[in-house]
Design a protein around this motif. Structure first.
Motif, short mmCIF file in Angstrom:
data_model
loop_
_atom_site.label_atom_id
_atom_site.label_comp_id
_atom_site.label_asym_id
_atom_site.label_seq_id
_atom_site.Cartn_x
_atom_site.Cartn_y
_atom_site.Cartn_z
N UNK A 125 0.87 -1.18 0.00
CA UNK A 125 0.00 0.00 0.00
C UNK A 125 0.90 1.22 0.00
N UNK A 126 0.77 2.10 -1.00
CA UNK A 126 1.69 3.21 -1.17
C UNK A 126 0.93 4.53 -1.27
N UNK A 127 1.55 5.57 -0.74
CA UNK A 127 1.00 6.92 -0.83
C UNK A 127 2.15 7.87 -1.14
N UNK A 128 1.88 8.92 -1.92
CA UNK A 128 2.90 9.89 -2.31
C UNK A 128 2.39 11.29 -2.01
N UNK A 129 3.25 12.07 -1.33
CA UNK A 129 2.92 13.46 -0.96
C UNK A 129 4.08 14.34 -1.38
N UNK A 130 3.78 15.59 -1.76
CA UNK A 130 4.83 16.54 -2.11
C UNK A 130 4.35 17.95 -1.82
N UNK A 131 5.31 18.86 -1.61
CA UNK A 131 4.94 20.26 -1.42
C UNK A 131 4.96 21.02 -2.75
N UNK A 132 4.94 20.27 -3.86
CA UNK A 132 4.82 20.83 -5.21
C UNK A 132 3.87 19.91 -5.99
N UNK A 133 3.40 20.34 -7.18
CA UNK A 133 2.43 19.50 -7.91
C UNK A 133 2.96 18.10 -8.19
N UNK A 134 2.09 17.13 -8.01
CA UNK A 134 2.45 15.73 -8.23
C UNK A 134 2.28 15.35 -9.69
N UNK A 135 3.10 14.40 -10.17
CA UNK A 135 2.89 13.85 -11.52
C UNK A 135 1.69 12.91 -11.51
N UNK A 136 1.21 12.51 -12.69
CA UNK A 136 0.15 11.48 -12.72
C UNK A 136 0.64 10.21 -12.03
N UNK A 137 -0.24 9.61 -11.25
CA UNK A 137 0.13 8.45 -10.45
C UNK A 137 -0.72 7.24 -10.82
N UNK A 138 -0.18 6.03 -10.62
CA UNK A 138 -1.00 4.83 -10.84
C UNK A 138 -2.19 4.82 -9.88
#
Length: 226
Positions: A125-138
């Motif tokens: 189970x994966x999650x991605x966070x960033x303080x800038x715009x995220x790329x398209x994710x699966x």
């Protein structure tokens, strides 16, 4: 970590990264392929470039990789690039870690995509966070709305940052403090690495516990060492 080697790679094409940044597709042998979190040091053959530039991979494939194009480079398709690497340690999540939170602080989140794809391949189970715009994710990868709650959920925390971001935000940042326990937390530290051997000292970063040289002690290090 894998032994460092020198390799000539071919520039296959100039592309855009998933978040729209200039990137380069390189063809290189399997022995020179980095693991997620490792980097390569690149220059033109023959000494045209005064210093090696850090190549940050954003996609790893069977015949090569795609990396963010270093600033100031003007590589063209068909050219060769002199590579040194893979450099240092990459990310090392355990097979027992099944809830991964990845986060980018002050850096392009594309640099975490190789680690994210490893997690997807493992079925975590994966999650991605960033303080800038995220790329398209699966579709398998979530985007948390509350980072601190996501940290409570995760048993592995992989992040990317620069020493400048860390200095500006301080080790007492609640996010960094929360990430120390109970999960394993590792940070990809992004900064210049001209020599790749630790001799020049340009990639040294001071910490509360010890001095680290990103090219030999990192570029992925335990967050608690920062």
């Amino acid at each position: 970590h894998r032994p460092m080697r020198r390799t000539l790679a071919s520039v296959a094409s100039l592309v855009l990264s998933p978040s729209g940044q200039p990137a380069v597709r390189l063809l290189l042998p399997a022995a020179a392929m980095p693991a997620p979190g490792q980097v390569l040091l690149a220059c033109r053959p023959g000494g045209d470039d005064p210093l090696r530039q850090v190549l940050l991979p954003i996609r790893l494939e069977a015949d090569g990789l795609t990396a963010l194009q270093p600033e100031g480079t003007s590589w063209q398709p068909g050219e060769q690039v002199d590579l040194l690497g893979p450099i240092g340690h990459g990310f090392r999540p355990s097979p027992s870690h099944r809830r991964w939170l990845l986060a980018a602080f002050g850096v392009n989140p594309d640099v975490l995509l190789p680690l994210m794809n490893t997690g997807v391949d493992r079925g975590v189970s994966a999650a991605l966070w960033a303080d800038s715009p995220l790329p398209p994710l699966p579709p398998q990868v979530e985007v948390p709305s509350d980072l601190e709650l996501a940290l409570e959920w995760a048993d592995y925390f992989g992040l990317a940052l620069t020493p400048d971001w860390l200095e500006a935000n301080g080790p007492g940042t609640p996010i960094l403090e929360a990430a120390r326990r109970p999960q394993l937390a590792e940070a990809l530290v992004i900064l210049p690495m001209p020599c790749g051997t630790g001799i020049c000292g340009a990639c040294a970063t001071g910490t509360g516990r010890k001095a680290l040289r990103a090219c030999v002690d990192g570029p992925v290090v335990a967050l608690e060492d920062l």
